[in-house]
Design a protein around this motif. Structure first.
Motif, PDB file in Angstrom:
ATOM      1  N   LYS A  59      -6.658  -6.972  53.538  1.00 31.19           N
ATOM      2  CA  LYS A  59      -7.263  -8.281  53.314  1.00 31.19           C
ATOM      3  C   LYS A  59      -8.123  -8.342  52.065  1.00 31.19           C
ATOM      4  O   LYS A  59      -8.555  -9.412  51.682  1.00 31.19           O
ATOM      5  CB  LYS A  59      -8.006  -8.780  54.551  1.00 31.19           C
ATOM      6  CG  LYS A  59      -9.190  -8.017  54.983  1.00 31.19           C
ATOM      7  CD  LYS A  59      -9.776  -8.651  56.230  1.00 31.19           C
ATOM      8  CE  LYS A  59     -11.052  -7.921  56.558  1.00 31.19           C
ATOM      9  NZ  LYS A  59     -11.654  -8.338  57.768  1.00 31.19           N
ATOM     10  N   THR A  60      -8.295  -7.226  51.364  1.00 33.53           N
ATOM     11  CA  THR A  60      -8.984  -7.280  50.082  1.00 33.53           C
ATOM     12  C   THR A  60      -8.094  -7.908  49.019  1.00 33.53           C
ATOM     13  O   THR A  60      -8.557  -8.318  47.982  1.00 33.53           O
ATOM     14  CB  THR A  60      -9.417  -5.870  49.621  1.00 33.53           C
ATOM     15  OG1 THR A  60      -8.263  -5.048  49.496  1.00 33.53           O
ATOM     16  CG2 THR A  60     -10.403  -5.262  50.573  1.00 33.53           C
ATOM     17  N   ASN A  61      -6.806  -7.982  49.296  1.00 30.60           N
ATOM     18  CA  ASN A  61      -5.864  -8.617  48.385  1.00 30.60           C
ATOM     19  C   ASN A  61      -5.566 -10.010  48.914  1.00 30.60           C
ATOM     20  O   ASN A  61      -5.242 -10.184  50.064  1.00 30.60           O
ATOM     21  CB  ASN A  61      -4.584  -7.780  48.320  1.00 30.60           C
ATOM     22  CG  ASN A  61      -3.634  -8.302  47.291  1.00 30.60           C
ATOM     23  OD1 ASN A  61      -3.368  -9.488  47.222  1.00 30.60           O
ATOM     24  ND2 ASN A  61      -3.116  -7.404  46.479  1.00 30.60           N
ATOM     25  N   ASN A  62      -5.657 -11.021  48.073  1.00 33.19           N
ATOM     26  CA  ASN A  62      -5.488 -12.401  48.508  1.00 33.19           C
ATOM     27  C   ASN A  62      -4.043 -12.876  48.460  1.00 33.19           C
ATOM     28  O   ASN A  62      -3.797 -14.072  48.501  1.00 33.19           O
ATOM     29  CB  ASN A  62      -6.365 -13.325  47.657  1.00 33.19           C
ATOM     30  CG  ASN A  62      -7.823 -13.121  47.947  1.00 33.19           C
ATOM     31  OD1 ASN A  62      -8.185 -12.809  49.070  1.00 33.19           O
ATOM     32  ND2 ASN A  62      -8.661 -13.284  46.957  1.00 33.19           N
ATOM     33  N   SER A  63      -3.091 -11.979  48.400  1.00 34.38           N
ATOM     34  CA  SER A  63      -1.689 -12.360  48.338  1.00 34.38           C
ATOM     35  C   SER A  63      -1.226 -12.884  49.692  1.00 34.38           C
ATOM     36  O   SER A  63      -1.310 -12.203  50.703  1.00 34.38           O
ATOM     37  CB  SER A  63      -0.833 -11.159  47.942  1.00 34.38           C
ATOM     38  OG  SER A  63       0.528 -11.433  48.145  1.00 34.38           O
ATOM     39  N   GLU A  64      -0.732 -14.106  49.681  1.00 34.40           N
ATOM     40  CA  GLU A  64      -0.250 -14.717  50.926  1.00 34.40           C
ATOM     41  C   GLU A  64       0.931 -13.931  51.504  1.00 34.40           C
ATOM     42  O   GLU A  64       1.045 -13.749  52.709  1.00 34.40           O
ATOM     43  CB  GLU A  64       0.153 -16.162  50.667  1.00 34.40           C
ATOM     44  CG  GLU A  64       0.510 -16.918  51.923  1.00 34.40           C
ATOM     45  CD  GLU A  64       0.768 -18.384  51.659  1.00 34.40           C
ATOM     46  OE1 GLU A  64       1.560 -18.956  52.422  1.00 34.40           O
ATOM     47  OE2 GLU A  64       0.198 -18.948  50.706  1.00 34.40           O
ATOM     48  N   GLU A  65       1.800 -13.453  50.642  1.00 36.37           N
ATOM     49  CA  GLU A  65       2.959 -12.689  51.100  1.00 36.37           C
ATOM     50  C   GLU A  65       2.529 -11.406  51.802  1.00 36.37           C
ATOM     51  O   GLU A  65       3.054 -11.058  52.865  1.00 36.37           O
ATOM     52  CB  GLU A  65       3.892 -12.362  49.932  1.00 36.37           C
ATOM     53  CG  GLU A  65       5.149 -11.642  50.372  1.00 36.37           C
ATOM     54  CD  GLU A  65       6.126 -11.400  49.225  1.00 36.37           C
ATOM     55  OE1 GLU A  65       7.230 -10.926  49.526  1.00 36.37           O
ATOM     56  OE2 GLU A  65       5.790 -11.675  48.070  1.00 36.37           O
ATOM     57  N   LEU A  66       1.550 -10.717  51.245  1.00 33.27           N
ATOM     58  CA  LEU A  66       1.074  -9.484  51.863  1.00 33.27           C
ATOM     59  C   LEU A  66       0.417  -9.771  53.210  1.00 33.27           C
ATOM     60  O   LEU A  66       0.627  -9.041  54.182  1.00 33.27           O
ATOM     61  CB  LEU A  66       0.089  -8.771  50.937  1.00 33.27           C
ATOM     62  CG  LEU A  66       0.642  -8.284  49.601  1.00 33.27           C
ATOM     63  CD1 LEU A  66      -0.462  -7.620  48.783  1.00 33.27           C
ATOM     64  CD2 LEU A  66       1.806  -7.340  49.786  1.00 33.27           C
TER      65      LEU A  66
END
Length: 85
Positions: A59-66
Motif C-alpha cells: 500500500k505504499t505504492n498508489n498503483s490501482e492495478e497493484l
C-alpha cells in the motif's frame, strides 16, 4: 525527466514483482496452514503478521492495478482461511 517507455517498463516490473510476491503469499499460506485442522493462536498471529507485512509493503505504492491484485489475492486467501480475517 523520464521517458514514457521507461515509466511503462517500471510499472510492468512492479506488477510482475507483485504477482510473484502474491503467488508466494498464497503458497506460503497453503504450506503453513492447509493441513492444520485447528489453528493455534500462534498460527493466527503468524498468519496475520505475514499478511500485515505484505499489505504494508504494497500500500505504499498508489498503483490501482497493484492494489487490485492484492485485493484478489487476499480474497482467495480469505476464502480458504477465513480465521485470519
Amino acid at each position: 525527466m523520464t521517458v514514457s517507455g521507461e515509466q511503462t517498463n517500471y510499472e510492468e516490473i512492479l506488477v510482475s514483482s507483485l504477482r510473484e510476491d502474491l503467488e508466494w503469499l498464497e503458497r506460503e499460506f497453503e504450506l503453513l496452514f492447509k493441513y492444520k485442522k485447528d489453528k493455534t493462536k500462534r498460527d493466527i498471529s503468524l498468519g496475520n503478521q505475514i499478511l500485515d507485512n505484505v499489505i504494508d509493503n504494497i500500500k505504499t505504492n498508489n498503483s490501482e492495478e497493484l492494489l487490485n491484485l492484492l485485493a484478489i489475492t487476499l480474497n482467495k486467501i480469505e476464502q480458504s482461511y477465513p480465521e485470519f480475517f
